[in-house]
Design a protein around this motif. Structure first.
Motif, short mmCIF file in Angstrom:
data_model
loop_
_atom_site.label_atom_id
_atom_site.label_comp_id
_atom_site.label_asym_id
_atom_site.label_seq_id
_atom_site.Cartn_x
_atom_site.Cartn_y
_atom_site.Cartn_z
N THR A 112 7.54 75.09 50.24
CA THR A 112 6.18 74.80 49.82
C THR A 112 5.25 74.70 51.02
O THR A 112 4.26 75.43 51.13
N TYR A 113 5.55 73.79 51.94
CA TYR A 113 4.56 73.53 52.98
C TYR A 113 4.38 74.70 53.94
O TYR A 113 3.32 74.88 54.52
N SER A 114 5.45 75.51 54.11
CA SER A 114 5.32 76.62 55.06
C SER A 114 4.21 77.55 54.62
O SER A 114 3.60 78.24 55.42
N PHE A 115 3.94 77.54 53.33
CA PHE A 115 2.91 78.41 52.81
C PHE A 115 1.58 77.67 52.63
O PHE A 115 0.52 78.13 53.05
N PHE B 253 0.99 88.82 55.97
CA PHE B 253 2.09 89.63 56.48
C PHE B 253 3.42 88.89 56.35
O PHE B 253 4.43 89.46 55.92
N SER B 254 3.42 87.59 56.69
CA SER B 254 4.67 86.83 56.65
C SER B 254 5.22 86.75 55.23
O SER B 254 6.43 86.80 55.02
N ILE B 255 4.32 86.59 54.25
CA ILE B 255 4.78 86.52 52.86
C ILE B 255 5.44 87.84 52.46
O ILE B 255 6.54 87.85 51.90
N VAL C 62 3.91 79.46 62.28
CA VAL C 62 3.44 79.93 60.97
C VAL C 62 4.28 81.12 60.52
O VAL C 62 4.79 81.15 59.40
N PHE C 63 4.47 82.07 61.40
CA PHE C 63 5.22 83.27 61.04
C PHE C 63 6.64 82.92 60.61
O PHE C 63 7.07 83.21 59.49
N VAL C 64 7.34 82.22 61.51
CA VAL C 64 8.76 81.95 61.22
C VAL C 64 8.91 81.05 60.00
O VAL C 64 9.76 81.29 59.14
N SER C 65 8.07 80.02 59.88
CA SER C 65 8.32 79.11 58.76
C SER C 65 7.90 79.74 57.43
O SER C 65 8.54 79.47 56.41
#
Ligand code: ASP
Length: 422
Positions: free
Chosen positions: A288-291, A152-154, A58-61
């Motif tokens: 798109t999908y990573s989010f 956080f990742s965003i 999740v973090f990396v993508s």
């Protein structure tokens, strides 16, 4: 052999072996060494392996997805559409569940059994809101708090984009890291059929068919029917009408993820497979999908909402309580909140049902009545939960021009996850 077919075969084999072994649970050799030995350990290994990937994936993508957005402003329109569609599908799911349960009345004439259920703590919705912003990012990672990690990742991804030259180096690093993480998914997927076999065999070996026959059969069947109808009608027509996408291609492409969700009963654990299917089989771009997918695995639980809707009416009917239109509206509202608050792990949907029952003025102990058969329903609703996430993802990707239609419409579904040739 194609991986979906292989998983399916192993799943059916698991169900058959489990059902047969259920007759021999008295035999300590079978019980201790096979059911609670090999099957238990093998199944747990598979789930652990998937979960192990969840946080890094999740973090990396998300970081890669956000920092490769050509226009970071797109994030705003994408979030808006995604959250809107997630809410819409959940509301439709609940409406369908309530209509079906009002017509079929599964709880009527239900012999009220002595039931006992210990209330468990639920998370109040306001707390879910407060927890959106992590106060300690290490804690969020350690405890796999998905919403916090997503936020956080965003921010991290956006910061990379806005950091110019220094950001470029970090971006390259994350892009390479992403390839490596995806390779781990590939490795784990090789073991998926066996993992699913162990999980299903253990469930069926320990499943109490008697509880089903004790008058719960109509509740059970109704939830399953509502889940299937929701997938076909709601997702099918949304894909077709809003997305102009062929629903059959969609379901074929999502099959491996649905089977994995069925085996693991966890949207979170299934996330690596869901991402893989959406990218390789449906051609959705990572930005798109990573989010949308991690967000969906955390807040969008249509299958859970359906179970909660049917269960609430079932319990009301069993107790001979008539719910007014106002109470029904409350059920829709609280069950939507409850499904948002449900974590993508096994069995939480039932705990969150407490809140819905409380709101409707129904006894919480009644959950004890359906507890015994919830395991099988959990498997099925989890498969619908992740399908809903993917359907919304495909529609949003289509509207943002982030889907490769040549991949989507390719008759050869690459469910064996091999790279598609350009
Ligand atoms: N097991 C479900 C999921 O992970 C949540 C639930 O309904 O219990 O999606």
């Amino acid at each position: 052999m194609n991986i979906s077919v292989k998983i399916l075969i192993f799943m059916v084999a698991g169900a058959i072996v489990g059902t047969i072994l259920h007759q021999f649970t008295g035999n300590s050799l079978i019980n201790d060494y096979l059911i609670n030995g090999l099957f238990h350990v093998g199944g747990k290994w598979f789930i652990n392996a998937l979960k192990m990937l969840m946080v890094p994936l999740v973090f990396v993508s998300i970081v890669c997805g956000v920092c490769s957005l050509a226009d970071p402003k797109k994030l705003g329109s994408m979030s808006f559409k995604t959250i809107g569609l997630y809410l819409l599908t959940t509301a439709l799911a609940l409406t369908l569940a309530l209509i079906l349960a009002s017509i079929v009345k599964p709880g009527d004439g239900m012999p009220l059994k002595e039931v006992s259920y210990q209330a468990k703590d639920t998370i109040p919705f306001i707390q879910v809101l407060i927890n959106l912003i992590p106060s300690n990012i290490v804690e969020a990672f350690v405890e796999a708090k998905m919403l916090q990690i997503i936020i956080f990742s965003i921010i991290f991804g956006l910061a990379i984009t806005y950091s110019g030259k220094a950001g470029e180096k970090v971006r390259e690093f994350f892009m390479s890291l992403n390839e490596v993480v995806l390779e781990i998914v590939n490795i784990i997927m090789k073991f998926a059929p066996y993992g699913v076999f162990f999980l299903i065999a253990k469930t069926f070996a320990s499943f109490d068919i008697q509880a089903l026959l004790n008058g719960l059969l109509s509740y059970f069947i109704l939830v399953i029917v509502a889940l299937i109808l929701h997938a076909i009608i709601t997702y099918g027509s949304l894909l077709k009408i809003i997305g102009s996408l062929n629903p059959i291609v969609f379901f074929k492409g999502m099959w491996p993820a649905m089977l994995t969700a069925f085996g693991t009963s966890s949207s979170n654990a299934t996330l690596p497979v869901t991402m893989r299917c959406v990218e390789k089989n449906l051609g959705v771009h990572r930005n798109t999908y990573s989010f949308t997918l991690p967000l969906g695995a955390t807040i969008n639980m249509d299958g859970t909402a359906i179970m909660q809707g049917v269960a609430t009416l079932f319990i009301a009917q069993a107790y001979g309580i008539d719910l007014t239109a106002g109470q029904l509206a409350m059920v829709v509202l609280t069950a939507t909140m409850a499904s948002i608050g449900t974590a993508g792990v096994p069995g939480v949907g039932l705990i969150m049902l407490q809140g819905v029952l409380l709101q409707a003025g129904l006894p919480i102990e009644a959950i004890g009545m359906i507890l015994g058969i919830d395991r099988l329903l959990d498997m099925t609703r989890t498969a619908i939960n992740i399908t809903g996430d993917a359907a919304v993802t495909a529609i949003v990707a289509k509207s943002e021009g982030e889907i490769d239609l040549d991949v989507y419409n390719d008759p050869v579904i690459h469910s064996n996850f091999e790279e598609k040739e350009a």
